[in-house]
Design a protein around this motif. Structure first.
Motif, short mmCIF file in Angstrom:
data_model
loop_
_atom_site.label_atom_id
_atom_site.label_comp_id
_atom_site.label_asym_id
_atom_site.label_seq_id
_atom_site.Cartn_x
_atom_site.Cartn_y
_atom_site.Cartn_z
N ARG A 25 42.31 122.99 11.30
CA ARG A 25 42.98 121.74 11.69
C ARG A 25 42.09 120.55 11.43
NH1 ARG A 25 45.03 125.16 16.52
NH2 ARG A 25 47.15 125.55 15.85
N SER A 26 42.67 119.36 11.55
CA SER A 26 41.94 118.13 11.27
C SER A 26 41.24 117.60 12.51
CB SER A 26 42.92 117.08 10.74
OG SER A 26 43.77 116.64 11.78
N GLY A 27 40.45 116.56 12.30
CA GLY A 27 39.79 115.89 13.42
C GLY A 27 40.79 115.26 14.37
N TRP A 46 43.51 116.64 15.37
CA TRP A 46 43.86 117.72 16.30
C TRP A 46 42.85 117.77 17.45
CZ3 TRP A 46 41.55 122.12 18.20
CH2 TRP A 46 42.39 122.98 18.90
N ARG A 47 41.56 117.75 17.11
CA ARG A 47 40.51 117.83 18.13
C ARG A 47 40.57 116.64 19.08
NH1 ARG A 47 36.31 115.14 18.41
NH2 ARG A 47 36.19 114.60 16.20
N ARG A 48 40.70 115.44 18.53
CA ARG A 48 40.73 114.24 19.38
C ARG A 48 41.95 114.23 20.30
NH1 ARG A 48 38.79 112.30 14.51
NH2 ARG A 48 40.82 111.50 13.85
N GLN A 58 43.62 116.96 21.36
CA GLN A 58 43.43 118.03 22.34
C GLN A 58 42.51 117.60 23.47
OE1 GLN A 58 46.22 119.68 21.27
NE2 GLN A 58 45.18 121.27 22.41
N GLU A 59 41.51 116.80 23.16
CA GLU A 59 40.60 116.30 24.20
C GLU A 59 41.33 115.45 25.22
OE1 GLU A 59 37.62 114.26 21.91
OE2 GLU A 59 36.57 116.12 21.38
N ARG A 95 48.71 116.97 12.75
CA ARG A 95 47.38 117.29 13.27
C ARG A 95 46.71 118.41 12.49
NH1 ARG A 95 47.60 118.23 19.35
NH2 ARG A 95 49.33 119.56 18.80
N SER A 96 47.34 118.86 11.42
CA SER A 96 46.78 119.92 10.60
C SER A 96 47.21 119.67 9.16
CB SER A 96 47.27 121.28 11.10
OG SER A 96 46.64 122.32 10.39
#
Length: 191
Positions: A28-30, A32-34, A36-37, A85-86
């Motif tokens: 997944r991309s950055g 996605w991480r941001r 999810q946080e 997000r991906s």
């Protein structure tokens, strides 16, 4: 899936010919991480919807509200499209990529290159004007997400601003142009 060509404005770090990227349910991309946080905070705010307490939004929280709604609608109603997000954001024509490149440079975003890609994956093109600022109102976010994924006509003047998302196996086949605009001193030294 059919292999296609596209162009990408590189804003994270320089790319090289032969570089491969995979976006799927695991990779997944950055974004996605941001998102999810911030997802637990979004869930708390939605759960507390009846409260009169004001919600203090920063940019990343508004993005999390939008992107979580976008993914809920995509997964449920448009599963054949790539997830925002991906995926990688690309342009179908060099002229469109040049337009996005100019915008990124004008916005002060670090911009390295325009590259040509081959894509073996899913593809979605929509009007970026249907992107929205997420709010604490879940129903509104979901309705706006439906408008985005269904490519609803945007009211008002102006031409659509095409944004194209791709996933799957992506390979850099050519560096079209080196831009190197708005780079921090440390980023310039890394090249």
């Amino acid at each position: 899936m059919t292999q296609r060509f596209a162009f990408h404005v590189v804003t994270d770090k320089p790319m090289h010919v032969g570089q491969q990227i995979v976006f799927d349910e695991v990779n997944r991309s950055g974004v996605w991480r941001r998102v999810q946080e911030r997802a637990p905070e979004v869930a708390r705010i939605y759960a507390d919807a009846a409260s009169d307490r004001p919600v203090e939004f920063d940019h990343h929280l508004a993005v999390a509200f939008r992107e979580l709604a976008m993914e809920d609608v995509r997964a449920e109603e448009f599963p054949d499209y790539p997830s925002r997000r991906s995926s990688l954001y690309v342009s179908g024509t060099l002229a469109d990529a040049e337009g996005w490149c100019s915008l990124f440079v004008d916005w002060g975003r670090p911009t390295y290159q325009i590259v040509r890609l081959t894509i073996d994956g899913r593809w979605f093109s929509g009007d970026a004007r249907n992107c929205f600022v997420g709010t604490a109102d879940r129903a509104t976010n979901l309705d706006l997400a439906r408008r985005y994924w269904s490519n609803a006509e945007k009211a008002g003047d102006g031409q659509p601003i095409l944004e194209t998302l791709v996933d799957g196996r992506i390979e850099v086949v050519e560096i079209i142009r080196t831009v190197n605009a708005n780079l921090s001193p440390s980023a310039s030294e890394e090249q």
